[in-house]
Design a protein around this motif. Structure first.
Motif, PDB file in Angstrom:
ATOM      1  N   ILE A 152       0.831  -1.206   0.000  1.00 21.32           N
ATOM      2  CA  ILE A 152       0.000   0.000   0.000  1.00 21.32           C
ATOM      3  C   ILE A 152       0.867   1.259   0.000  1.00 21.32           C
ATOM      4  CG2 ILE A 152      -1.654   1.337   1.368  1.00 21.32           C
ATOM      5  CD1 ILE A 152      -2.852  -1.354   2.281  1.00 21.32           C
ATOM      6  N   LYS A 153       1.960   1.236   0.760  1.00 20.76           N
ATOM      7  CA  LYS A 153       2.861   2.393   0.814  1.00 20.76           C
ATOM      8  C   LYS A 153       3.613   2.597  -0.492  1.00 20.76           C
ATOM      9  CE  LYS A 153       5.584   1.632   4.211  1.00 20.76           C
ATOM     10  NZ  LYS A 153       6.702   1.902   5.153  1.00 20.76           N
ATOM     11  N   THR A 154       3.922   1.497  -1.187  1.00 19.48           N
ATOM     12  CA  THR A 154       4.808   1.567  -2.341  1.00 19.48           C
ATOM     13  C   THR A 154       4.068   1.764  -3.652  1.00 19.48           C
ATOM     14  OG1 THR A 154       6.302   0.038  -1.193  1.00 19.48           O
ATOM     15  CG2 THR A 154       6.685   0.379  -3.544  1.00 19.48           C
ATOM     16  N   VAL A 155       2.966   1.045  -3.843  1.00 18.74           N
ATOM     17  CA  VAL A 155       2.261   1.039  -5.132  1.00 18.74           C
ATOM     18  C   VAL A 155       0.961   1.835  -4.993  1.00 18.74           C
ATOM     19  CG1 VAL A 155       1.394  -0.408  -7.005  1.00 18.74           C
ATOM     20  CG2 VAL A 155       3.206  -1.275  -5.511  1.00 18.74           C
ATOM     21  N   PRO A 156       0.818   2.939  -5.716  1.00 20.64           N
ATOM     22  CA  PRO A 156      -0.320   3.848  -5.505  1.00 20.64           C
ATOM     23  C   PRO A 156      -1.584   3.412  -6.251  1.00 20.64           C
ATOM     24  CG  PRO A 156       1.128   4.777  -7.169  1.00 20.64           C
ATOM     25  CD  PRO A 156       1.773   3.485  -6.728  1.00 20.64           C
ATOM     26  N   LEU A 157      -2.200   2.335  -5.802  1.00 29.15           N
ATOM     27  CA  LEU A 157      -3.434   1.883  -6.438  1.00 29.15           C
ATOM     28  C   LEU A 157      -4.659   2.524  -5.778  1.00 29.15           C
ATOM     29  CD1 LEU A 157      -2.963  -1.919  -7.207  1.00 29.15           C
ATOM     30  CD2 LEU A 157      -2.080   0.098  -8.393  1.00 29.15           C
ATOM     31  N   GLN A 158      -5.710   2.686  -6.582  1.00 26.68           N
ATOM     32  CA  GLN A 158      -6.931   3.292  -6.070  1.00 26.68           C
ATOM     33  C   GLN A 158      -7.776   2.299  -5.276  1.00 26.68           C
ATOM     34  OE1 GLN A 158      -5.709   3.398  -9.212  1.00 26.68           O
ATOM     35  NE2 GLN A 158      -6.388   5.231 -10.310  1.00 26.68           N
ATOM     36  N   LEU A 159      -7.662   1.007  -5.593  1.00 20.64           N
ATOM     37  CA  LEU A 159      -8.362  -0.019  -4.819  1.00 20.64           C
ATOM     38  C   LEU A 159      -7.447  -1.217  -4.642  1.00 20.64           C
ATOM     39  CD1 LEU A 159      -9.533  -2.664  -6.609  1.00 20.64           C
ATOM     40  CD2 LEU A 159     -11.091  -0.933  -7.458  1.00 20.64           C
ATOM     41  N   LEU A 160      -7.748  -2.018  -3.639  1.00 17.66           N
ATOM     42  CA  LEU A 160      -6.914  -3.158  -3.283  1.00 17.66           C
ATOM     43  C   LEU A 160      -7.693  -4.452  -3.502  1.00 17.66           C
ATOM     44  CD1 LEU A 160      -5.672  -1.660   0.094  1.00 17.66           C
ATOM     45  CD2 LEU A 160      -4.447  -1.623  -2.087  1.00 17.66           C
ATOM     46  N   SER A 161      -6.957  -5.531  -3.752  1.00 16.59           N
ATOM     47  CA  SER A 161      -7.598  -6.821  -3.981  1.00 16.59           C
ATOM     48  C   SER A 161      -6.664  -7.932  -3.517  1.00 16.59           C
ATOM     49  CB  SER A 161      -7.928  -6.993  -5.470  1.00 16.59           C
ATOM     50  OG  SER A 161      -8.387  -8.303  -5.750  1.00 16.59           O
ATOM     51  N   PHE A 162      -7.260  -9.013  -3.017  1.00 16.65           N
ATOM     52  CA  PHE A 162      -6.468 -10.198  -2.677  1.00 16.65           C
ATOM     53  C   PHE A 162      -7.306 -11.434  -2.934  1.00 16.65           C
ATOM     54  CE2 PHE A 162      -9.080 -10.049   1.025  1.00 16.65           C
ATOM     55  CZ  PHE A 162      -9.060 -11.312   1.607  1.00 16.65           C
TER      56      PHE A 162
END
Length: 383
Positions: A152-162
């Protein structure tokens, strides 16, 4: 005394996104196939396309069927900015696929790629899935929380998924709810929405998914605050080391019984979007003689709920705030046996039916049976 009638219905600002992961293959692109996808209740599609031309054809078809697409083709990597410029104004575009299940060593390159896409198009999201807790050997960090936090700190994505597929044989993975605990907590701290999965294709130790197994996965995801539901897979893959079978659509293009099961599931998701879409998690806890690893035992209840007891393996108990509404969501953790739920509440509390209708909770008996993997939902208004 006249039976209580459903006079109200929860309102929603939209529908929970439902994604087909490995959806319709490029070679099967047709309006009939995309309309079949839409008829199942799925609204988003992801497939790796062999080139930008195939991607463009699929986008045009998807627009006609009312499906949103995640762009995935080699040119997105080799000619990023021009490819984004080509597709960014297409009405069927939802976002851009980077890669699947990266380890920590991949984060810097992914960050650079995402920033390059976002320098051209900030309106659509960049997308990838993070590893589950049981992918520990590939994380590149000492803990799963460190892995998610660093991403989350490194890659600036607008939404997260796993992705995490918890039903193995006739039991649940011991770490599934721990995965939900960590991932939802890190997403909440970052102020970003997250999407989660349900397994819809059998392979290896994973059984042919029942409706109860689908409900347990989907409703647990939503209880933890997921803002999108994803199915792995829609089309049954071939040519892999895994013996994939019984996806919603077979390799030959025929529907299996799973197609009808996800269609049933998706109707409920859509009807209950007013509960979950945009909701913020107030608390998540568990009941039962033993509770899953990494979770918290239920010790306190919101004021309108006077008592709550379960009999059986136990439940996920989630409190969600959505606008002026507060919702209590109780998910039966057992996907094989029903659960007895006893609940006493104030007169202003309403029971949310599966079609989104609201009925006074006191119109029902205080003790009800919750089907395997299913949930009960209650609502009240908070000023």
């Amino acid at each position: 005394m006249q039976p209580a009638a459903a006079q109200e219905r929860i309102s929603a600002s939209g529908d929970i996104p439902i994604l087909a992961w490995y959806g319709i293959p490029a070679g099967q692109t047709s309006l009939a196939r995309y309309e079949e996808l839409k008829a199942s209740g799925i609204t988003y599609q992801f497939t790796n396309f062999p080139d930008a031309e195939a991607m463009a054809k699929a986008l045009d078809i998807a627009r006609k069927a009312g499906i949103k697409m995640i762009v995935a083709c080699p040119e997105l990597k080799t000619d990023t900015r021009n490819t984004v410029r080509r597709f960014m104004h297409h009405p069927a575009v939802a976002g851009y696929f980077l890669r699947d299940e990266p380890g920590k060593k991949d984060f810097p390159d992914l960050a650079e790629w995402a920033k390059k896409i976002q320098s051209v198009d900030k309106a659509h999201f960049c997308y990838l899935n993070l590893l589950p807790t049981y992918g520990a050997g590939a994380l590149g960090t000492s803990t799963y929380r460190e892995y998610v936090h660093t991403f989350i700190k490194t890659v600036p994505l607008q939404l997260l998924s796993f992705d995490h597929y918890p039903v193995v044989g006739d039991s649940l993975r011991w770490d599934w709810y721990d995965n939900l605990e960590v991932f939802s907590d890190e997403a909440r701290k970052a102020g970003k929405p997250f999407w989660a999965f349900a397994l819809t294709v059998s392979h290896g130790p994973y059984p042919i998914p029942t409706v109860a197994e689908l409900k347990l996965q989907v409703f647990s995801d939503l209880a933890y605050g997921a803002q999108g539901i994803q199915y792995f897979t829609y089309w049954t893959p071939t040519g892999t080391q895994w013996d994939f079978h019984h996806g919603p659509i077979t390799p030959e293009g025929k529907r299996s019984e799973i197609y009808d099961r996800i269609r049933t599931m998706n109707k409920e998701i859509k009807s209950l979007s007013g509960v979950f879409l945009g909701a913020k998690v107030v608390s998540v806890s568990h009941t039962g003689d033993s509770i899953p690893y990494g979770t918290k035992r239920l010790t306190t209840l919101p004021a309108p709920i006077k008592t709550l007891e379960t009999k059986g393996k136990g439940a996920v108990v989630s409190v969600l705030k959505n606008g002026q509404n507060t919702f209590l969501v109780v998910v039966n953790r057992d996907f094989r046996q029903p659960m007895e739920l006893t609940i006493h509440c104030d007169g202003g509390v309403k029971k949310v039916l599966k079609d989104g209708s609201l009925v006074p909770a006191n119109a029902y008996l205080p003790t009800l049976e919750v089907d395997p993997g299913d949930m009960a939902v209650y609502q009240w208004t908070t000023p």
